[in-house]
Design a protein around this motif. Structure first.
Motif, PDB file in Angstrom:
ATOM      1  N   TRP A 297      45.302  48.970  59.554  1.00 39.83           N
ATOM      2  CA  TRP A 297      45.278  50.390  59.193  1.00 39.83           C
ATOM      3  C   TRP A 297      43.990  50.713  58.441  1.00 39.83           C
ATOM      4  N   SER A 298      43.639  49.885  57.461  1.00 38.48           N
ATOM      5  CA  SER A 298      42.412  50.106  56.696  1.00 38.48           C
ATOM      6  C   SER A 298      41.191  50.029  57.610  1.00 38.48           C
ATOM      7  N   GLY A 299      41.200  49.056  58.504  1.00 40.17           N
ATOM      8  CA  GLY A 299      40.090  48.908  59.446  1.00 40.17           C
ATOM      9  C   GLY A 299      39.947  50.104  60.363  1.00 40.17           C
ATOM     10  N   LEU A 300      41.064  50.669  60.783  1.00 42.40           N
ATOM     11  CA  LEU A 300      41.030  51.846  61.652  1.00 42.40           C
ATOM     12  C   LEU A 300      40.395  53.023  60.925  1.00 42.40           C
ATOM     13  N   ILE A 301      40.786  53.240  59.689  1.00 47.62           N
ATOM     14  CA  ILE A 301      40.206  54.333  58.906  1.00 47.62           C
ATOM     15  C   ILE A 301      38.694  54.115  58.757  1.00 47.62           C
ATOM     16  N   GLU A 302      38.296  52.901  58.439  1.00 45.00           N
ATOM     17  CA  GLU A 302      36.875  52.607  58.268  1.00 45.00           C
ATOM     18  C   GLU A 302      36.103  52.814  59.573  1.00 45.00           C
ATOM     19  N   ARG A 303      36.669  52.404  60.695  1.00 47.74           N
ATOM     20  CA  ARG A 303      35.987  52.598  61.981  1.00 47.74           C
ATOM     21  C   ARG A 303      35.844  54.082  62.310  1.00 47.74           C
ATOM     22  N   LEU A 304      36.864  54.870  62.044  1.00 51.98           N
ATOM     23  CA  LEU A 304      36.787  56.307  62.305  1.00 51.98           C
ATOM     24  C   LEU A 304      35.716  56.972  61.446  1.00 51.98           C
ATOM     25  N   VAL A 305      35.660  56.623  60.178  1.00 56.45           N
ATOM     26  CA  VAL A 305      34.653  57.207  59.290  1.00 56.45           C
ATOM     27  C   VAL A 305      33.266  56.749  59.714  1.00 56.45           C
ATOM     28  N   ALA A 306      33.103  55.463  60.029  1.00 58.08           N
ATOM     29  CA  ALA A 306      31.797  54.954  60.467  1.00 58.08           C
ATOM     30  C   ALA A 306      31.338  55.647  61.748  1.00 58.08           C
ATOM     31  N   GLU A 307      32.250  55.870  62.676  1.00 59.36           N
ATOM     32  CA  GLU A 307      31.905  56.585  63.906  1.00 59.36           C
ATOM     33  C   GLU A 307      31.491  58.018  63.587  1.00 59.36           C
TER      34      GLU A 307
ATOM     35  N   GLU B  70      28.780  63.655  61.799  1.00 57.42           N
ATOM     36  CA  GLU B  70      29.874  64.549  61.396  1.00 57.42           C
ATOM     37  C   GLU B  70      30.427  64.216  60.017  1.00 57.42           C
ATOM     38  N   VAL B  71      30.126  63.031  59.526  1.00 51.38           N
ATOM     39  CA  VAL B  71      30.601  62.570  58.214  1.00 51.38           C
ATOM     40  C   VAL B  71      29.377  62.206  57.387  1.00 51.38           C
ATOM     41  N   ARG B  72      29.393  62.602  56.128  1.00 52.41           N
ATOM     42  CA  ARG B  72      28.248  62.328  55.261  1.00 52.41           C
ATOM     43  C   ARG B  72      27.980  60.833  55.157  1.00 52.41           C
ATOM     44  N   GLU B  73      26.749  60.519  54.894  1.00 51.35           N
ATOM     45  CA  GLU B  73      26.357  59.125  54.709  1.00 51.35           C
ATOM     46  C   GLU B  73      26.883  58.608  53.378  1.00 51.35           C
ATOM     47  N   GLY B  74      27.013  57.310  53.286  1.00 54.02           N
ATOM     48  CA  GLY B  74      27.438  56.682  52.050  1.00 54.02           C
ATOM     49  C   GLY B  74      28.337  55.495  52.348  1.00 54.02           C
ATOM     50  N   PRO B  75      28.587  54.692  51.332  1.00 61.47           N
ATOM     51  CA  PRO B  75      29.457  53.529  51.511  1.00 61.47           C
ATOM     52  C   PRO B  75      30.841  53.968  51.996  1.00 61.47           C
ATOM     53  N   LEU B  76      31.389  53.230  52.929  1.00 58.92           N
ATOM     54  CA  LEU B  76      32.672  53.592  53.519  1.00 58.92           C
ATOM     55  C   LEU B  76      33.779  53.753  52.482  1.00 58.92           C
ATOM     56  N   GLU B  77      33.823  52.865  51.501  1.00 57.70           N
ATOM     57  CA  GLU B  77      34.915  52.949  50.528  1.00 57.70           C
ATOM     58  C   GLU B  77      34.838  54.235  49.699  1.00 57.70           C
ATOM     59  N   ARG B  78      33.650  54.801  49.539  1.00 63.47           N
ATOM     60  CA  ARG B  78      33.516  56.049  48.776  1.00 63.47           C
ATOM     61  C   ARG B  78      33.992  57.254  49.567  1.00 63.47           C
ATOM     62  N   ILE B  79      34.121  57.096  50.854  1.00 62.18           N
ATOM     63  CA  ILE B  79      34.630  58.173  51.698  1.00 62.18           C
ATOM     64  C   ILE B  79      36.084  57.901  52.062  1.00 62.18           C
ATOM     65  N   CYS B  80      36.380  56.680  52.451  1.00 61.06           N
ATOM     66  CA  CYS B  80      37.728  56.334  52.930  1.00 61.06           C
ATOM     67  C   CYS B  80      38.795  56.450  51.846  1.00 61.06           C
ATOM     68  N   VAL B  81      38.493  56.015  50.641  1.00 63.06           N
ATOM     69  CA  VAL B  81      39.506  56.050  49.580  1.00 63.06           C
ATOM     70  C   VAL B  81      39.918  57.487  49.253  1.00 63.06           C
TER      71      VAL B  81
END
Length: 110
Positions: A39-49, A55-66
């Motif tokens: 589940w966590s990996g899916l969220i990270e892949r969606l944000v990275a894509e 379409e999503v601001r740049e930055g470390p994934l955890e700062r966006i995903c959390v």
């Protein structure tokens, strides 16, 4: 995906509470831990894509995903526990999704 998650939370409130409380238990099953990682990996892949597509601001994934997950899960928990009036729960998800999208938008696009 957001609607599926919230629907699952609403349909399985007791199970969801159990899953989130037991996943930190030292005796949590390998299957539960694997499902959590998927589940966590899916969220990270969606944000990275979304970042790759601009379409999503740049930055470390955890700062966006959390914040995304906290907002989504908080809404689902409020709806599942009856803290929202049924009509607010039914139509409120659109506002939550819009809020998340604005928060994830690249600078200058919010």
């Amino acid at each position: 995906m957001v609607r599926a998650y919230v629907g699952f939370c609403l349909d399985n409130a007791v199970l969801l509470d159990l899953m989130y409380s037991i996943k930190h238990d030292p005796q949590a099953s390998a299957d539960l831990l694997e499902a959590t990682a998927r589940w966590s990996g899916l969220i990270e892949r969606l944000v990275a894509e979304g970042q790759r597509q601009g379409e999503v601001r740049e930055g470390p994934l955890e700062r966006i995903c959390v914040p995304v997950f906290a907002t989504l899960h908080g809404y689902a928990d409020l709806a599942a526990t009856g803290m929202l009036a049924p009509e607010a729960a039914e139509h409120g998800l659109d506002g939550v999704i819009a809020f998340i999208m604005r928060g994830c938008a690249p600078d200058g696009r919010a």
